[in-house]
Motif scaffolding. Structure first.
Motif, PDB file in Angstrom:
ATOM      1  N   PRO A  59       0.827  -1.221   0.000  1.00 32.27           N
ATOM      2  CA  PRO A  59       0.000   0.000   0.000  1.00 32.27           C
ATOM      3  C   PRO A  59       0.861   1.272   0.000  1.00 32.27           C
ATOM      4  O   PRO A  59       0.506   2.262  -0.647  1.00 32.27           O
ATOM      5  N   ASN A 138       6.767  -4.976   5.628  1.00 28.11           N
ATOM      6  CA  ASN A 138       5.782  -5.524   6.565  1.00 28.11           C
ATOM      7  C   ASN A 138       6.407  -6.317   7.713  1.00 28.11           C
ATOM      8  O   ASN A 138       6.064  -6.079   8.874  1.00 28.11           O
ATOM      9  N   THR A 141       8.116  -4.050  10.247  1.00 27.68           N
ATOM     10  CA  THR A 141       7.101  -3.264  10.961  1.00 27.68           C
ATOM     11  C   THR A 141       6.389  -4.136  11.999  1.00 27.68           C
ATOM     12  O   THR A 141       6.116  -3.692  13.118  1.00 27.68           O
ATOM     13  N   ALA A 161      -7.634  -3.965  10.141  1.00 24.73           N
ATOM     14  CA  ALA A 161      -7.126  -4.479   8.858  1.00 24.73           C
ATOM     15  C   ALA A 161      -6.382  -5.789   9.130  1.00 24.73           C
ATOM     16  O   ALA A 161      -5.328  -6.071   8.560  1.00 24.73           O
ATOM     17  N   GLN A 165      -1.563  -8.544   5.034  1.00 30.24           N
ATOM     18  CA  GLN A 165      -0.344  -9.331   5.238  1.00 30.24           C
ATOM     19  C   GLN A 165       0.282  -8.979   6.587  1.00 30.24           C
ATOM     20  O   GLN A 165       0.642  -9.859   7.368  1.00 30.24           O
ATOM     21  N   ARG A 186     -13.286  -6.064   8.149  1.00 27.79           N
ATOM     22  CA  ARG A 186     -14.575  -5.598   7.627  1.00 27.79           C
ATOM     23  C   ARG A 186     -15.329  -6.701   6.888  1.00 27.79           C
ATOM     24  O   ARG A 186     -16.463  -6.500   6.498  1.00 27.79           O
ATOM     25  N   ARG A 187     -14.677  -7.849   6.645  1.00 29.84           N
ATOM     26  CA  ARG A 187     -15.343  -8.955   5.926  1.00 29.84           C
ATOM     27  C   ARG A 187     -15.407 -10.191   6.817  1.00 29.84           C
ATOM     28  O   ARG A 187     -14.362 -10.674   7.272  1.00 29.84           O
ATOM     29  N   ALA A 229      -4.336   0.551  11.085  1.00 31.72           N
ATOM     30  CA  ALA A 229      -3.932   0.897   9.715  1.00 31.72           C
ATOM     31  C   ALA A 229      -5.090   1.520   8.946  1.00 31.72           C
ATOM     32  O   ALA A 229      -4.942   1.811   7.773  1.00 31.72           O
ATOM     33  N   VAL A 230      -6.244   1.717   9.599  1.00 29.37           N
ATOM     34  CA  VAL A 230      -7.448   2.133   8.882  1.00 29.37           C
ATOM     35  C   VAL A 230      -7.763   3.614   9.107  1.00 29.37           C
ATOM     36  O   VAL A 230      -7.964   4.366   8.156  1.00 29.37           O
ATOM     37  N   TYR A 251      -0.719   3.573  11.992  1.00 24.68           N
ATOM     38  CA  TYR A 251       0.437   3.353  11.100  1.00 24.68           C
ATOM     39  C   TYR A 251       0.020   3.258   9.634  1.00 24.68           C
ATOM     40  O   TYR A 251       0.864   2.976   8.767  1.00 24.68           O
ATOM     41  N   GLY A 252      -1.260   3.497   9.333  1.00 24.87           N
ATOM     42  CA  GLY A 252      -1.711   3.450   7.939  1.00 24.87           C
ATOM     43  C   GLY A 252      -3.022   4.198   7.802  1.00 24.87           C
ATOM     44  O   GLY A 252      -3.708   4.464   8.795  1.00 24.87           O
ATOM     45  N   LYS A 253      -3.345   4.567   6.562  1.00 25.58           N
ATOM     46  CA  LYS A 253      -4.599   5.318   6.325  1.00 25.58           C
ATOM     47  C   LYS A 253      -5.330   4.650   5.173  1.00 25.58           C
ATOM     48  O   LYS A 253      -5.431   5.187   4.065  1.00 25.58           O
ATOM     49  N   LEU A 254      -5.839   3.427   5.457  1.00 21.78           N
ATOM     50  CA  LEU A 254      -6.538   2.677   4.419  1.00 21.78           C
ATOM     51  C   LEU A 254      -7.909   3.280   4.124  1.00 21.78           C
ATOM     52  O   LEU A 254      -8.426   3.157   3.020  1.00 21.78           O
ATOM     53  N   SER A 255      -8.510   3.918   5.122  1.00 22.32           N
ATOM     54  CA  SER A 255      -9.802   4.584   4.905  1.00 22.32           C
ATOM     55  C   SER A 255      -9.556   6.061   4.619  1.00 22.32           C
ATOM     56  O   SER A 255      -8.644   6.661   5.187  1.00 22.32           O
ATOM     57  N   LEU A 279       7.921   3.101   9.985  1.00 22.61           N
ATOM     58  CA  LEU A 279       9.117   2.249  10.009  1.00 22.61           C
ATOM     59  C   LEU A 279      10.387   3.060   9.737  1.00 22.61           C
ATOM     60  O   LEU A 279      11.430   2.827  10.360  1.00 22.61           O
ATOM     61  N   LYS A 334      -0.659 -10.788  -1.486  1.00 20.82           N
ATOM     62  CA  LYS A 334       0.207  -9.704  -1.946  1.00 20.82           C
ATOM     63  C   LYS A 334       0.466  -9.817  -3.448  1.00 20.82           C
ATOM     64  O   LYS A 334       0.495 -10.907  -4.011  1.00 20.82           O
TER      65      LYS A 334
HETATM   66  N1  LIG Z   1       3.683   2.996   9.045  1.00 22.00           N
HETATM   67  C1  LIG Z   1       4.513   2.070   8.581  1.00 22.00           C
HETATM   68  O1  LIG Z   1       5.736   2.145   8.791  1.00 22.00           O
HETATM   69  C2  LIG Z   1       3.953   0.931   7.794  1.00 22.00           C
HETATM   70  C3  LIG Z   1       4.778  -0.134   7.426  1.00 22.00           C
HETATM   71  C4  LIG Z   1       4.219  -1.212   6.745  1.00 22.00           C
HETATM   72  C5  LIG Z   1       2.866  -1.210   6.404  1.00 22.00           C
HETATM   73  N2  LIG Z   1       2.114  -0.126   6.759  1.00 22.00           N
HETATM   74  C6  LIG Z   1       0.658  -0.094   6.469  1.00 22.00           C
HETATM   75  O2  LIG Z   1       0.084  -1.298   6.904  1.00 22.00           O
HETATM   76  C7  LIG Z   1      -1.147  -1.484   6.234  1.00 22.00           C
HETATM   77  C8  LIG Z   1      -1.274  -2.928   5.794  1.00 22.00           C
HETATM   78  O3  LIG Z   1      -0.298  -3.196   4.782  1.00 22.00           O
HETATM   79  P1  LIG Z   1      -0.285  -4.619   4.046  1.00 22.00           P
HETATM   80  O4  LIG Z   1       0.776  -4.602   3.028  1.00 22.00           O
HETATM   81  O5  LIG Z   1      -0.262  -5.687   5.079  1.00 22.00           O
HETATM   82  O6  LIG Z   1      -1.724  -4.602   3.347  1.00 22.00           O
HETATM   83  P2  LIG Z   1      -2.368  -5.663   2.362  1.00 22.00           P
HETATM   84  O7  LIG Z   1      -1.867  -7.035   2.612  1.00 22.00           O
HETATM   85  O8  LIG Z   1      -2.296  -5.107   0.991  1.00 22.00           O
HETATM   86  O9  LIG Z   1      -3.899  -5.672   2.834  1.00 22.00           O
HETATM   87  C9  LIG Z   1      -4.678  -4.522   2.870  1.00 22.00           C
HETATM   88  C10 LIG Z   1      -5.803  -4.785   3.851  1.00 22.00           C
HETATM   89  O10 LIG Z   1      -6.437  -3.565   4.164  1.00 22.00           O
HETATM   90  C11 LIG Z   1      -7.814  -3.784   4.274  1.00 22.00           C
HETATM   91  N3  LIG Z   1      -8.496  -2.528   3.964  1.00 22.00           N
HETATM   92  C12 LIG Z   1      -8.330  -1.756   2.861  1.00 22.00           C
HETATM   93  N4  LIG Z   1      -9.099  -0.666   2.957  1.00 22.00           N
HETATM   94  C13 LIG Z   1      -9.760  -0.761   4.127  1.00 22.00           C
HETATM   95  C14 LIG Z   1     -10.719   0.064   4.779  1.00 22.00           C
HETATM   96  N5  LIG Z   1     -11.153   1.213   4.228  1.00 22.00           N
HETATM   97  N6  LIG Z   1     -11.207  -0.344   5.980  1.00 22.00           N
HETATM   98  C15 LIG Z   1     -10.775  -1.492   6.531  1.00 22.00           C
HETATM   99  N7  LIG Z   1      -9.869  -2.321   5.954  1.00 22.00           N
HETATM  100  C16 LIG Z   1      -9.377  -1.944   4.772  1.00 22.00           C
HETATM  101  C17 LIG Z   1      -8.121  -4.861   3.266  1.00 22.00           C
HETATM  102  O11 LIG Z   1      -9.270  -5.518   3.691  1.00 22.00           O
HETATM  103  P3  LIG Z   1     -10.226  -6.304   2.674  1.00 22.00           P
HETATM  104  O12 LIG Z   1      -9.593  -7.653   2.541  1.00 22.00           O
HETATM  105  O13 LIG Z   1     -11.522  -6.304   3.382  1.00 22.00           O
HETATM  106  O14 LIG Z   1     -10.240  -5.536   1.379  1.00 22.00           O
HETATM  107  C18 LIG Z   1      -6.862  -5.746   3.375  1.00 22.00           C
HETATM  108  O15 LIG Z   1      -7.024  -6.731   4.368  1.00 22.00           O
HETATM  109  C19 LIG Z   1      -1.154  -0.457   5.099  1.00 22.00           C
HETATM  110  O16 LIG Z   1      -1.942   0.647   5.500  1.00 22.00           O
HETATM  111  C20 LIG Z   1       0.296  -0.029   5.001  1.00 22.00           C
HETATM  112  O17 LIG Z   1       0.463   1.261   4.465  1.00 22.00           O
HETATM  113  C21 LIG Z   1       2.627   0.928   7.445  1.00 22.00           C
END
Ligand SMILES: NC(=O)c1ccc[n+]([C@@H]2O[C@H](COP(=O)([O-])OP(=O)(O)OC[C@H]3O[C@@H](n4cnc5c(N)ncnc54)[C@H](OP(=O)(O)O)[C@@H]3O)[C@@H](O)[C@H]2O)c1
Length: 341
Positions: A59, A138, A141, A161, A165, A186-187, A229-230, A251-255, A279, A334
Motif C-alpha cells: 500500500p 511488513n 514493521t 485491517a 499481510q 470488515r469482511r 492501519a485504517v 500506522y496506515g490510512k486505508l480509509s 518504520l 500480496k
Molecule cells: N507505518 C509504517 O511504517 C507501515 C509499514 C508497513 C505497512 N504499513 C501499512 O500497513 C497497512 C497494511 O499493509 P499490508 O501490506 O499488510 O496490506 P495488504 O496485505 O495489501 O492488505 C490490505 C488490507 O487492508 C484492508 N483494507 C483496505 N481498505 C480498508 C478500509 N477502508 N477499511 C478497513 N480495511 C481496509 C483490506 O481488507 P479487505 O480484505 O476487506 O479488502 C486488506 O485486508 C497499510 O496501510 C500499510 O500502508 C505501514
C-alpha cells in the motif's frame, strides 16, 4: 560482469506531493507511472546496484506514486520501495550475493535498482523469493510494533485491517508469544482463517453492534495497544472503548474517512494517547543492534513456517501497467512484480 546501459522500468511521472488523499486503491496506474526504457543507474560512494529478481507491491508504494506518502515523488525515477535481487555493482562485500533491499536511490519496479549499501539485507539460501522480496516493509514493521505490544505489559492487543499481510504477521507473533490478538476486519469471510491463525477474538465491523461486541471483549482482555492501519470512525470509537492508559498507534490510512474524536477528555483523565508509527523513523531511532537481530528472526520465521506470504499474483514487469490493478484488487494476498519475466 558487463552491465547494460539501458533497462525497463515503471518510471514515475510526477515530482513531489499531490494535494489529494485518495488511499491505496488503484484502478489505473497510467496517471502515475509509465513502462519505459531508461538508463541503468550508476552507483556512487556507499551505493549498490541490484539486479532485481522480484519486487513487492505494498500500500505504501501506491500512496507514494499518488503523491500522498511521507516522501516526495521523483519524476523519471523508477518506483517501488522494496525487493530482492543480486548485488551486481558497488563497493560492498555483498557483491554477487542475494539480498533484500529498500530501494532508496532508484526503485525496485525495474530490472536494476539502486540503494545505500547500509540497507542491504543478506538472504538465507532457504528463504523463498516472495518472502525475501517482501521481508522489509511488513515483517520489520510487525517486529517493531510487536515490541511496543510486549512493552505494554498487557496480555492482549487490538489490530484492525487484521486480514492484511501485516495483520497476519502480527497475529502469528501474538500467538507465538502468548499475547492474545483481538482482530478487527470488515469482511466476515476472514474471521475463521484469522481464528485458525491465532486471533483470540475477531470483530467484524459490518456485523450487528460491533462496538458492543468490542466493549465486552475489552472488559475480558483489557488490551492497552490499538494497532491501526485504517483510521476511520469505528477505529476512533474502538479507542474510546478501550481501558485507561490505552494507546492508539496509527500506522496506515486505508480509509479516507476523517474520524471525529468524541471523548477527548479521556486523554486528560484516563491518560490515553494517540500516536503514529513509521518504520522509516523507527529504523533511525531504534538501537542499531535490534535491526540485524530482527532480520534473523524474520528469516527464521518464514523458513520454519511460523510466517507465510500469501501471494495474490506475480506480474511480469512488461505487463504490470495492465495487470497489476487486477492483482491488487484480489483479497487476502500480496502482489509482486517480476522484472525477469
Ligand atoms: N507505518 C509504517 O511504517 C507501515 C509499514 C508497513 C505497512 N504499513 C501499512 O500497513 C497497512 C497494511 O499493509 P499490508 O501490506 O499488510 O496490506 P495488504 O496485505 O495489501 O492488505 C490490505 C488490507 O487492508 C484492508 N483494507 C483496505 N481498505 C480498508 C478500509 N477502508 N477499511 C478497513 N480495511 C481496509 C483490506 O481488507 P479487505 O480484505 O476487506 O479488502 C486488506 O485486508 C497499510 O496501510 C500499510 O500502508 C505501514
Amino acid at each position: 560482469m558487463t552491465l547494460p546501459d539501458k533497462m525497463n522500468a515503471l518510471v514515475q511521472l510526477h515530482d513531489g506531493y499531490a494535494a489529494t488523499q485518495t488511499g491505496p486503491n488503484i484502478a489505473d496506474l497510467t496517471p502515475f507511472v509509465a513502462h519505459q526504457t531508461t538508463a541503468v543507474p550508476q552507483p556512487g560512494d556507499g551505493q549498490a546496484l541490484i539486479k532485481v529478481h522480484m519486487a513487492a507491491v505494498n500500500p505504501s508504494d501506491i500512496h507514494f506514486i499518488k503523491g500522498e506518502y511521507g516522501q516526495p515523488r521523483r519524476k523519471d525515477v523508477p518506483a517501488g520501495f522494496e525487493g530482492v535481487g543480486e548485488v551486481v555493482a558497488g563497493d560492498t562485500p555483498l557483491l554477487g550475493q542475494r539480498v533484500s533491499f529498500f530501494a532508496s536511490a532508484s526503485g525496485a519496479w525495474a530490472e536494476y535498482a539502486m540503494t545505500d549499501t547500509a540497507t542491504l539485507v543478506p538472504c538465507r539460501p532457504d528463504l523463498a523469493e516472495v518472502d525475501a522480496a517482501g521481508q522489509l516493509v511488513n515483517p520489520l514493521t510487525a517486529i517493531a510494533m510487536f515490541d511496543i505490544v510486549k512493552e505494554s505489559g498487557a496480555d492482549s492487543f487490538v489490530l484492525n485491517a487484521a486480514g492484511s499481510q501485516l495483520g497476519k504477521l502480527l497475529i502469528a507473533l501474538g500467538r507465538d508469544h502468548g499475547i492474545k490478538p483481538i482482530a478487527v476486519v470488515r469482511r466476515s469471510a476472514q474471521a475463521a482463517n484469522l481464528r485458525a491463525l491465532g486471533a483470540a477474538e475477531v470483530i467484524v465491523t459490518g456485523e450487528l453492534d460491533p462496538l458492543g461486541t468490542a466493549k465486552t471483549v475489552f472488559e475480558t482482555f483489557k488490551p492497552l495497544i490499538l494497532l491501526d492501519a485504517v483510521g476511520d470512525q469505528f477505529t476512533s470509537d474502538l479507542f474510546f472503548a478501550m481501558p485507561a492508559n490505552a494507546r492508539w498507534i496509527n500506522y496506515g490510512k486505508l480509509s479516507t474517512e476523517a474520524p471525529a474524536l468524541t471523548q477527548l477528555g479521556q486523554m486528560i483523565f484516563q491518560h490515553k494517547q494517540i500516536e503514529g508509527f513509521w518504520l522509516t523513523r523507527w529504523m533511525k531511532e531504534v538501537d542499531p543492534a535490534r535491526i540485524p537481530q530482527a532480520f534473523a528472526e524474520i528469516q527464521e520465521r518464514f523458513v520454519t513456517g511460523a510466517w507465510k506470504t500469501d501471494v495474490a499474483g506475480i506480474v511480469p514487469l512488461s505487463e504490470a501497467i495492465t495487470k497489476l490493478p487486477e492483482v491488487l484488487a484480489m483479497p487476502d494476498g500480496k502482489a509482486f512484480i517480476d522484472p525477469r519475466a
